[in-house]
Scaffold this active site. Sequence first.
Site, PDB file in Angstrom:
ATOM      1  N   LYS A  31      -8.765   6.606  35.654  1.00  0.00           N
ATOM      2  CA  LYS A  31      -9.634   5.681  34.922  1.00  0.00           C
ATOM      3  C   LYS A  31      -9.829   4.390  35.703  1.00  0.00           C
ATOM      4  O   LYS A  31     -10.965   3.915  35.892  1.00  0.00           O
ATOM      5  CB  LYS A  31      -9.028   5.370  33.551  1.00  0.00           C
ATOM      6  CG  LYS A  31      -9.817   4.343  32.740  1.00  0.00           C
ATOM      7  CD  LYS A  31      -9.062   3.942  31.474  1.00  0.00           C
ATOM      8  CE  LYS A  31      -7.850   3.094  31.806  1.00  0.00           C
ATOM      9  NZ  LYS A  31      -7.164   2.571  30.606  1.00  0.00           N
ATOM     10  N   ASP A  87     -11.888   5.283  29.289  1.00  0.00           N
ATOM     11  CA  ASP A  87     -10.993   4.417  28.516  1.00  0.00           C
ATOM     12  C   ASP A  87     -11.113   4.775  27.040  1.00  0.00           C
ATOM     13  O   ASP A  87     -11.870   5.668  26.639  1.00  0.00           O
ATOM     14  CB  ASP A  87     -11.294   2.938  28.782  1.00  0.00           C
ATOM     15  CG  ASP A  87     -12.665   2.491  28.275  1.00  0.00           C
ATOM     16  OD1 ASP A  87     -13.333   3.262  27.545  1.00  0.00           O
ATOM     17  OD2 ASP A  87     -13.084   1.371  28.602  1.00  0.00           O
TER      18      ASP A  87
END
Length: 220
Positions: A141, A160
């Site tokens: 991420k 996220d």
Amino acid sequence: MKSALNREIISAVAAQWKNLKSDIETRLGEFAGVWSEGSEKEIFSELVFCLFTPQSKAKSCWAAVESLSAKGLLTAGSREKVYRELACVRFNKNKSGYVMEARKLFCPDGSIKIRKILSGIGDEEAVREWLVKNVKGIGYKEASHFLRNIGFSQNLAILDRHILKNLKLMGVIKDIPGSITKKEYFKIENKMRAFTRSLGIPLNHLDLVLWHKEAGELFK
């Protein structure tokens, strides 16, 4: 069993994209300028920002980066001095250590060489993989976020909690995993890519639309 797409929410997101498209293209152009025209310090600042963001507010993290930069602490100064600037960042003790490790990797002689190092690795997926393997504190991420913010990538998903929440609401994924393995990350990323192609919305545009949907603005 596949999840059913929520056409009403998808339609609202698509309409929001049309309204924001010009602003999104401007923002992505600014990101691209970091890689093509920005300084090594600007690129390194974006990396440090993404080291700070897990479980912390983006604006607080960027404020911490700006404070470090203004005080000459991005590439110099002790871990204790860095730590004192991170009061608004969660897990600041660990993250101050991540900054020190990133310095060793990208500023071995005090001079930042992050663009030179990344340029020799390969395409966006190869660079992301390298970052995950070599930069302490960076996962898929955070690596995807960093590469988007410097304009290096266009087709990497930043999974996220806000993005995952909206992918579930739209029916792209059935459930939000408690933790995301590499295999699960790539699986969801590929679903998001296929979904954006079906909508005719670029993946990096959809990310910013969903961020705006949650925060009411286009940030980082």
